[in-house]
Write an enzyme that holds these catalytic residues in place. Sequence first.
Site, PDB file in Angstrom:
ATOM      1  N   ALA B  10       0.815  -1.217   0.000  1.00 60.10           N
ATOM      2  CA  ALA B  10       0.000   0.000   0.000  1.00 60.10           C
ATOM      3  C   ALA B  10       0.851   1.271   0.000  1.00 60.10           C
ATOM      4  O   ALA B  10       0.674   2.166  -0.830  1.00 60.10           O
ATOM      5  CB  ALA B  10      -0.934  -0.011   1.213  1.00 60.10           C
ATOM      6  N   CYS B  42      -4.813  -7.375   1.867  1.00 61.26           N
ATOM      7  CA  CYS B  42      -5.992  -7.664   2.691  1.00 61.26           C
ATOM      8  C   CYS B  42      -6.897  -8.702   2.044  1.00 61.26           C
ATOM      9  O   CYS B  42      -7.809  -9.212   2.688  1.00 61.26           O
ATOM     10  CB  CYS B  42      -6.796  -6.396   2.929  1.00 61.26           C
ATOM     11  SG  CYS B  42      -5.843  -5.063   3.632  1.00 61.26           S
ATOM     12  N   ALA B 104       9.219   1.341   3.591  1.00 59.07           N
ATOM     13  CA  ALA B 104       7.832   0.886   3.727  1.00 59.07           C
ATOM     14  C   ALA B 104       7.861  -0.636   3.791  1.00 59.07           C
ATOM     15  O   ALA B 104       7.280  -1.327   2.965  1.00 59.07           O
ATOM     16  CB  ALA B 104       6.991   1.397   2.552  1.00 59.07           C
ATOM     17  N   ARG B 126       0.105 -13.484   6.500  1.00 58.35           N
ATOM     18  CA  ARG B 126       0.440 -12.110   6.154  1.00 58.35           C
ATOM     19  C   ARG B 126       0.666 -11.969   4.639  1.00 58.35           C
ATOM     20  O   ARG B 126       0.489 -10.906   4.085  1.00 58.35           O
ATOM     21  CB  ARG B 126       1.730 -11.746   6.923  1.00 58.35           C
ATOM     22  CG  ARG B 126       2.317 -10.406   6.602  1.00 58.35           C
ATOM     23  CD  ARG B 126       1.717  -9.329   7.438  1.00 58.35           C
ATOM     24  NE  ARG B 126       2.252  -8.029   7.043  1.00 58.35           N
ATOM     25  CZ  ARG B 126       1.718  -6.880   7.380  1.00 58.35           C
ATOM     26  NH1 ARG B 126       0.643  -6.842   8.130  1.00 58.35           N
ATOM     27  NH2 ARG B 126       2.252  -5.740   6.991  1.00 58.35           N
ATOM     28  N   GLY B 236      -1.034 -10.322  16.170  1.00 58.23           N
ATOM     29  CA  GLY B 236      -0.587  -8.973  15.824  1.00 58.23           C
ATOM     30  C   GLY B 236       0.718  -8.983  15.042  1.00 58.23           C
ATOM     31  O   GLY B 236       1.288 -10.048  14.785  1.00 58.23           O
ATOM     32  N   ALA B 270       9.466   7.312   5.962  1.00 58.10           N
ATOM     33  CA  ALA B 270       8.889   6.006   6.305  1.00 58.10           C
ATOM     34  C   ALA B 270       7.376   6.091   6.208  1.00 58.10           C
ATOM     35  O   ALA B 270       6.770   7.141   6.430  1.00 58.10           O
ATOM     36  CB  ALA B 270       9.321   5.583   7.703  1.00 58.10           C
ATOM     37  N   THR B 292      -5.507   1.534   5.091  1.00 56.33           N
ATOM     38  CA  THR B 292      -5.922   2.907   4.833  1.00 56.33           C
ATOM     39  C   THR B 292      -4.826   3.898   5.217  1.00 56.33           C
ATOM     40  O   THR B 292      -4.487   4.812   4.463  1.00 56.33           O
ATOM     41  CB  THR B 292      -7.176   3.207   5.659  1.00 56.33           C
ATOM     42  OG1 THR B 292      -8.114   2.172   5.406  1.00 56.33           O
ATOM     43  CG2 THR B 292      -7.792   4.520   5.319  1.00 56.33           C
TER      44      THR B 292
END
Lengths: 164, 430
Positions: B10, B42, B104, B126, B236, B270, B292
């Site tokens: 993203a 996602c 990123a 992931r 997480g 970053a 987002t």
Amino acid sequence: MKRLFVDVERCLSCRSCEIACAVEHSQSKDLFSSLKEEPGPRSRTKVERDTKLQTFPLQCRHCEEPYCIDACISGAVSKDPETGLVILDEDKCVGCWMCVMVCPFGVIRPAKEKKIALRCDLCQDNEIPACVAACPTKALFFGELKDFKKKLLERKDTKSKVKV
Amino acid sequence: MDYLIIGNCASGVNAVEAIRGKDQKGKITVISDENYPAYCRCLISNYLAGTRKEKDLLLKEKNFYQDNSIELILNKKVESVKPENKRVVLSDGKELKYDRLLIATGGSPKFLGVEGEDKYGIFGFRTLNDAKEILKLIPRAKKVLVFGGGLIGLKAGYALKQKGMDVEIIVKSPRILSQVTDNDSAEMVGRWLMENGIKIRTGLAPKKILGNKKVEGVLLDNEEKMNCQVIIIGKGVRPNMDLVKDSKIQTHWGIITNQYLQTNVENVYAGGDVAETTDLITGEPTINALWTAAAEQGRIAGLNMAGEGKKYPGSIAANSIDFFGLPIISLGYVRVKEKGYEEFVRRQPGIYQYKKIVLKGNRLVGVILVGNIENAGVYLALIRRKVDISGIKDILLEDWFDYSKVSELLEQKEGFRETVSLQGDLVKMA
């Protein structure tokens, strides 16, 4: 760039635009046939009332910096570089409702039955959007900003109220 | 100008587009440690469930890199960043130089930290490769255990349930979705999942993974043994910031950024799950590891790398998810533990609808919506713009609440109109 403008003074809240929008985006594009469709026709525009009970038509504003593009997890929303319209590719939409979550105007509507988000596309295939064609009081205007301003100024009754 | 982007998701892709919008000549290189062009991360749960094919996961059209003259380096990891020489070192020892760098690198799943975690059949869920590996196991697997009741674990469980597997969620805390919901809404969502065939057990944690090379079961901390062939860890993510650990680039929860998404080194930026930004509600430094936020950060970092000087307003926790047709949206601060907050709730458990708003003084700071999510973005706008809602407190919970009721409040706010086209301005002209 042609846009949809609303002369709210003329809006009577009759919701003809909602019906026209739902029919235009149905499979049959015909009022009576569309009522039998499954899933049923749904409007992408809506007419609300603000806290002063003033009528308030709402639809996608094709924002300059749309939150919905950043939010879309499936790359389904994009801004057309030529027209500036913010367009959803319904085949790519997975119904995650991220765009519903970020639209500050609340004009992207979750169609749970279809698992896609519904939004105004300004009826790109038509010369004028269905809602504009259906508006009996000509409150909806599709065209350039300068032409809309001109139209408003031509009306003596609103002249004093309009800041152009 | 040489732009180097580490990460191809993203944040990275949005940065590339932003840079190209301003600088058509500069050289842009994108490095990814995965072997695919940018895909919709996602949607790997949709891919796992079989509702999306691999070709439909592409984030951009096929010729995106070519059309934007981007050099894409796949399957290479950046080991370290050397800001003093403006270079990065790749896993094969090769060095690349840059004038502007965007880190990123995203995040990696946290581990369980128990014995036997190296066995085959345990996934952090992931990457697309994770989903592909799980799909390989499905024909001979029957039972999946998901450890952790967060969004990623539940999404994986939801996907595998759609594949016909026996899915059981095991959570240490007393409820699922503990990060983004409150007790009542979590109970409602949990009940909905169970009605749709997903089992949920709380207050339990794994102690040991059983099996030879492959996962065969789990020993729980209550000494109970459970058989399973696949384990999903949904505990997480942690930011992938090892590459800067020996450099002068500062880290805390993540790589520290300023309001231009710049690190403490001027030409290094970053964005995304590795970047620490200011939380819009608390004002505290945090990582809001969300698609987002990553997309917005990438876009703004990219603009700034190309010389724009655009401020990033800060990140905000906002999640949307849909399980078996039940939509759930959580915005801002919803897990109120301390005093000083006001909460308004409407519960309709019979029809799976729930609405909660959290206020601090005259500001809306959190919202939970289950079932009916229309106008969710209007609430988010009120939170984001720190609107004084004292005059509309009593209508916030109503189903007829929408933008028309708050347009004047929002449009007074600085910067709000900048995001709105003239189509919006003129609605209010007459």
